[in-house]
Design a protein around this motif. Structure first.
Motif, PDB file in Angstrom:
ATOM      1  N   PRO A   1     -12.015  -1.113 -11.764  1.00 10.83           N
ATOM      2  CA  PRO A   1     -13.259  -1.547 -12.069  1.00 10.83           C
ATOM      3  C   PRO A   1     -13.847  -2.744 -11.351  1.00 10.83           C
ATOM      4  O   PRO A   1     -12.989  -3.753 -10.992  1.00 10.83           O
ATOM      5  CB  PRO A   1     -12.871  -2.111 -13.778  1.00 10.83           C
ATOM      6  CG  PRO A   1     -11.729  -1.274 -14.029  1.00 10.83           C
ATOM      7  CD  PRO A   1     -10.985  -0.993 -12.842  1.00 10.83           C
ATOM      8  N   GLN A   2     -15.198  -2.777 -10.891  1.00  6.95           N
ATOM      9  CA  GLN A   2     -15.753  -3.661 -10.199  1.00  6.95           C
ATOM     10  C   GLN A   2     -14.945  -3.785  -8.573  1.00  6.95           C
ATOM     11  O   GLN A   2     -15.603  -4.615  -7.727  1.00  6.95           O
ATOM     12  CB  GLN A   2     -15.538  -4.995 -10.661  1.00  6.95           C
ATOM     13  CG  GLN A   2     -16.395  -4.995 -11.996  1.00  6.95           C
ATOM     14  CD  GLN A   2     -17.771  -4.731 -12.153  1.00  6.95           C
ATOM     15  OE1 GLN A   2     -18.432  -4.949 -11.163  1.00  6.95           O
ATOM     16  NE2 GLN A   2     -17.940  -3.865 -13.377  1.00  6.95           N
ATOM     17  N   ALA A   3     -14.264  -3.050  -8.449  1.00  2.00           N
ATOM     18  CA  ALA A   3     -13.535  -3.166  -6.965  1.00  2.00           C
ATOM     19  C   ALA A   3     -14.388  -2.362  -6.068  1.00  2.00           C
ATOM     20  O   ALA A   3     -14.684  -0.905  -6.562  1.00  2.00           O
ATOM     21  CB  ALA A   3     -12.283  -2.641  -7.092  1.00  2.00           C
ATOM     22  N   VAL A   4     -14.407  -2.461  -4.973  1.00  2.68           N
ATOM     23  CA  VAL A   4     -15.350  -1.544  -3.791  1.00  2.68           C
ATOM     24  C   VAL A   4     -14.544  -0.605  -3.164  1.00  2.68           C
ATOM     25  O   VAL A   4     -13.366  -1.138  -2.701  1.00  2.68           O
ATOM     26  CB  VAL A   4     -15.962  -2.399  -2.871  1.00  2.68           C
ATOM     27  CG1 VAL A   4     -16.767  -1.691  -1.708  1.00  2.68           C
ATOM     28  CG2 VAL A   4     -17.242  -3.434  -3.542  1.00  2.68           C
ATOM     29  N   ALA A   5     -14.823   0.490  -2.918  1.00  4.55           N
ATOM     30  CA  ALA A   5     -14.004   1.483  -2.277  1.00  4.55           C
ATOM     31  C   ALA A   5     -14.751   1.913  -1.096  1.00  4.55           C
ATOM     32  O   ALA A   5     -15.917   2.340  -1.433  1.00  4.55           O
ATOM     33  CB  ALA A   5     -13.614   2.525  -3.120  1.00  4.55           C
ATOM     34  N   LEU A   6     -14.216   2.036  -0.078  1.00  7.85           N
ATOM     35  CA  LEU A   6     -15.182   2.569   1.232  1.00  7.85           C
ATOM     36  C   LEU A   6     -14.562   3.908   1.558  1.00  7.85           C
ATOM     37  O   LEU A   6     -13.357   4.208   1.460  1.00  7.85           O
ATOM     38  CB  LEU A   6     -14.945   1.468   2.326  1.00  7.85           C
ATOM     39  CG  LEU A   6     -15.284   0.041   2.100  1.00  7.85           C
ATOM     40  CD1 LEU A   6     -14.496  -0.745   3.176  1.00  7.85           C
ATOM     41  CD2 LEU A   6     -16.796  -0.226   2.058  1.00  7.85           C
ATOM     42  N   LEU A   7     -15.628   4.718   1.711  1.00  5.98           N
ATOM     43  CA  LEU A   7     -15.210   5.935   2.214  1.00  5.98           C
ATOM     44  C   LEU A   7     -15.659   6.449   3.542  1.00  5.98           C
ATOM     45  O   LEU A   7     -16.913   5.840   4.121  1.00  5.98           O
ATOM     46  CB  LEU A   7     -15.883   7.225   1.362  1.00  5.98           C
ATOM     47  CG  LEU A   7     -15.595   6.869  -0.250  1.00  5.98           C
ATOM     48  CD1 LEU A   7     -16.280   7.877  -0.898  1.00  5.98           C
ATOM     49  CD2 LEU A   7     -14.138   6.758  -0.512  1.00  5.98           C
TER      50      LEU A   7
ATOM     51  N   ALA B   1      -9.406  -6.935   4.388  1.00  2.00           N
ATOM     52  CA  ALA B   1     -10.026  -8.329   4.721  1.00  2.00           C
ATOM     53  C   ALA B   1     -11.350  -8.544   3.979  1.00  2.00           C
ATOM     54  O   ALA B   1     -11.601  -9.530   3.668  1.00  2.00           O
ATOM     55  CB  ALA B   1     -10.464  -8.424   6.130  1.00  2.00           C
ATOM     56  N   CYS B   2     -12.122  -7.454   3.403  1.00  2.56           N
ATOM     57  CA  CYS B   2     -13.148  -7.395   2.634  1.00  2.56           C
ATOM     58  C   CYS B   2     -12.953  -7.405   1.217  1.00  2.56           C
ATOM     59  O   CYS B   2     -13.771  -7.123   0.353  1.00  2.56           O
ATOM     60  CB  CYS B   2     -14.141  -6.354   2.959  1.00  2.56           C
ATOM     61  SG  CYS B   2     -14.907  -6.436   4.712  1.00  2.56           S
ATOM     62  N   ARG B   3     -11.636  -7.367   0.710  1.00  2.00           N
ATOM     63  CA  ARG B   3     -10.864  -6.980  -0.472  1.00  2.00           C
ATOM     64  C   ARG B   3     -11.454  -5.968  -1.176  1.00  2.00           C
ATOM     65  O   ARG B   3     -11.730  -5.612  -2.121  1.00  2.00           O
ATOM     66  CB  ARG B   3     -11.561  -8.227  -1.469  1.00  2.00           C
ATOM     67  CG  ARG B   3     -10.976  -9.453  -1.002  1.00  2.00           C
ATOM     68  CD  ARG B   3     -11.586 -10.551  -2.076  1.00  2.00           C
ATOM     69  NE  ARG B   3     -10.912 -12.014  -1.648  1.00  2.00           N
ATOM     70  CZ  ARG B   3     -11.202 -12.791  -0.496  1.00  2.00           C
ATOM     71  NH1 ARG B   3     -12.359 -12.419  -0.182  1.00  2.00           N
ATOM     72  NH2 ARG B   3     -10.678 -13.936  -0.494  1.00  2.00           N
ATOM     73  N   ALA B   4     -11.571  -4.610  -0.211  1.00  2.00           N
ATOM     74  CA  ALA B   4     -11.791  -3.371  -0.614  1.00  2.00           C
ATOM     75  C   ALA B   4     -10.904  -2.461  -0.253  1.00  2.00           C
ATOM     76  O   ALA B   4     -10.248  -2.701   0.563  1.00  2.00           O
ATOM     77  CB  ALA B   4     -13.282  -3.200   0.177  1.00  2.00           C
ATOM     78  N   SER B   5     -10.922  -1.210  -0.799  1.00  2.00           N
ATOM     79  CA  SER B   5      -9.949  -0.047  -0.518  1.00  2.00           C
ATOM     80  C   SER B   5     -10.737   0.835   0.266  1.00  2.00           C
ATOM     81  O   SER B   5     -11.846   0.764   0.531  1.00  2.00           O
ATOM     82  CB  SER B   5      -9.269   0.527  -1.741  1.00  2.00           C
ATOM     83  OG  SER B   5     -10.461   1.036  -2.364  1.00  2.00           O
ATOM     84  N   PHE B   6      -9.640   1.630   1.090  1.00  2.00           N
ATOM     85  CA  PHE B   6     -10.413   2.785   1.938  1.00  2.00           C
ATOM     86  C   PHE B   6      -9.907   4.251   1.631  1.00  2.00           C
ATOM     87  O   PHE B   6      -8.614   4.171   1.552  1.00  2.00           O
ATOM     88  CB  PHE B   6     -10.203   2.326   3.442  1.00  2.00           C
ATOM     89  CG  PHE B   6     -10.671   3.338   4.387  1.00  2.00           C
ATOM     90  CD1 PHE B   6     -11.993   3.526   4.601  1.00  2.00           C
ATOM     91  CD2 PHE B   6      -9.642   4.291   4.942  1.00  2.00           C
ATOM     92  CE1 PHE B   6     -12.283   4.478   5.379  1.00  2.00           C
ATOM     93  CE2 PHE B   6     -10.227   5.175   5.838  1.00  2.00           C
ATOM     94  CZ  PHE B   6     -11.479   5.410   5.976  1.00  2.00           C
ATOM     95  N   THR B   7     -10.776   4.994   1.762  1.00  2.00           N
ATOM     96  CA  THR B   7     -10.283   6.583   1.562  1.00  2.00           C
ATOM     97  C   THR B   7     -10.964   7.053   2.606  1.00  2.00           C
ATOM     98  O   THR B   7     -12.127   7.371   2.424  1.00  2.00           O
ATOM     99  CB  THR B   7     -10.682   6.933  -0.159  1.00  2.00           C
ATOM    100  OG1 THR B   7     -10.048   6.059  -0.880  1.00  2.00           O
ATOM    101  CG2 THR B   7     -10.399   8.322  -0.184  1.00  2.00           C
ATOM    102  N   PRO B   8     -10.126   7.926   3.326  1.00  2.00           N
ATOM    103  CA  PRO B   8     -10.834   8.980   4.218  1.00  2.00           C
ATOM    104  C   PRO B   8     -11.183  10.295   3.507  1.00  2.00           C
ATOM    105  O   PRO B   8     -10.358  11.006   2.645  1.00  2.00           O
ATOM    106  CB  PRO B   8      -9.673   9.087   5.135  1.00  2.00           C
ATOM    107  CG  PRO B   8      -8.376   8.936   4.647  1.00  2.00           C
ATOM    108  CD  PRO B   8      -8.765   7.989   3.286  1.00  2.00           C
TER     109      PRO B   8
END
Length: 378
Positions: free
Chosen positions: A245-251, A289-296
């Motif tokens: 919740p409220q956390a940013v995920a980058l794709l 570093a941006c407090r986000a997660s990353f998913t390919p």
């Protein structure tokens, strides 16, 4: 009085003959081998087209229908009062006991795999293990954009079964090299490879927007460094609340030709996993570093999803299922179909799209200023 199998064979032989004589040649615009005919009768989940041989399956289908509807038949005859609970229970038991057809399909699949050449076997296994058949298993409804042109349909079948593509140019209109499937999927002239990527990115973003409100395309993960000339690091999509919740995920999306010469001797799953790890090495530290997660989000050109992409699809399906109050299985099937058609169209763009830079017919070149006086048109 003839027994049932003889009557059945006589009734359905013309149907099977019509499929072999007219239907298959019309669909593929060419001759079909006996092995391919057997392959096409398999269910789509097993690499076929789901068009059954009625001579082989009608007898079992008749018996299944007769036993499954026995409660209704007895009620109509007045033997017992009708009970929907008993009918549903009887029908469920009948469906679960259809072992004969399953065993027959598995035997046919194993037999076909044993005689296919390496290239066709690789594509066949990918359609089964990668679950790339969603576009063949849905109704062609234009409201869901599940309709395709005849050329798109034939091209998708040609890639699925490793058949020759029809009416292809001899040379590439972008670079002049010999034109074939491999070159079409990898040639970067004309920007079609980038458009293919963007097509899938946009489809994924649209699906994510159904379940989540804050979806942004091309978010800047890391600004450019003017001093050392390092370019900006840009992802394809950001979603707030995807995993937490409220956390940013980058794709970030990557489309891989798993049959390219550099990959042909490797397992398809390993190729997709390598692409995922490459994406993680590029984005993970900057995302943290941006407090986000990353998913390919890695997919093959024929629609096989990587491990991380499958997890993402399940998460989207769960969220949309809750929002729409629909069964999870139904929502997952719809999502897979939507992505399958997006990948199909994006891939077909590389096969049939033009790599020529178009010029205006009124004397205005792309990027040029307006002339002082426009030419007169007759």
């Amino acid at each position: 009085m003839c027994d049932f199998p003889i009557t059945l064979h006589a009734a359905f032989s013309p149907v099977w003959d019509a499929l072999n004589t007219f239907f298959w040649p019309a669909v593929f615009e060419g001759s079909i081998s006996e092995t391919e005919k057997r392959l096409f009768t398999l269910p789509t989940r097993m690499g076929g087209m789901g068009i059954r041989n009625p001579i082989e399956t009608a007898n079992n289908a008749y018996e299944t229908s007769r036993i499954g509807t026995s409660v209704i038949v007895d009620a109509i005859k007045g033997k017992v009062p009708f009970s929907m609970l008993d009918h549903n229970d009887q029908f469920a038991k009948t469906i679960s006991s259809m072992h004969n057809i399953r065993h027959q399909d598995q035997a046919t699949q194993d037999s076909i795999l044993s005689i296919l050449d390496a290239k066709k076997k690789r594509a066949f296994r990918r359609s089964i293990d990668g679950k790339t058949s969603a576009w063949l298993a849905v109704l062609p409804l234009c409201t869901h954009h599940f309709d395709v042109s005849a050329t798109e349909f034939r091209d998708a079948l040609a890639m699925r079964y490793q058949r020759p593509l029809l009416r292809m140019p001899a040379t590439c209109d972008g670079c002049g090299a010999a034109f074939n499937l491999e070159h079409a999927l990898d040639c970067r002239k004309g920007g079609l490879v980038i458009q293919r990527h963007n097509e899938i990115r946009d489809a994924l973003g649209d699906l994510a927007s159904i379940a989540f409100r804050n979806v942004i395309k091309e978010p800047v993960v890391k600004e450019a460094n003017i001093r050392d000339g390092t370019p900006a690091l840009i992802a394809d999509i950001s979603i707030r609340g995807l995993w937490e919740p409220q956390a940013v995920a980058l794709l970030d999306v990557r489309v891989v030709d798993t049959d390219a010469p550099s990959h042909i001797h490797r397992n398809t799953v390993a190729v997709l996993c390598s692409a995922e790890e490459e994406k993680k090495r590029k984005y993970n530290s900057a995302a943290e570093a941006c407090r986000a997660s990353f998913t390919p989000f890695v997919v093959s050109t024929d629609g096989m999803l990587g491990r991380e992409a499958n997890f993402l699809l399940k998460r989207l399906a769960q969220s949309i299922s809750i929002k729409w109050e629909k069964p999870l299985g139904q929502t997952t099937g719809w999502l897979r179909a939507k992505l399958s058609f997006a990948i199909l169209r994006a891939t077909n763009l590389c096969l049939r799209g033009s790599r020529i830079k178009w010029r205006s017919g009124v004397g205005i070149d792309d990027g040029a200023g307006l002339p002082a006086e426009l030419p007169k048109l007759d």
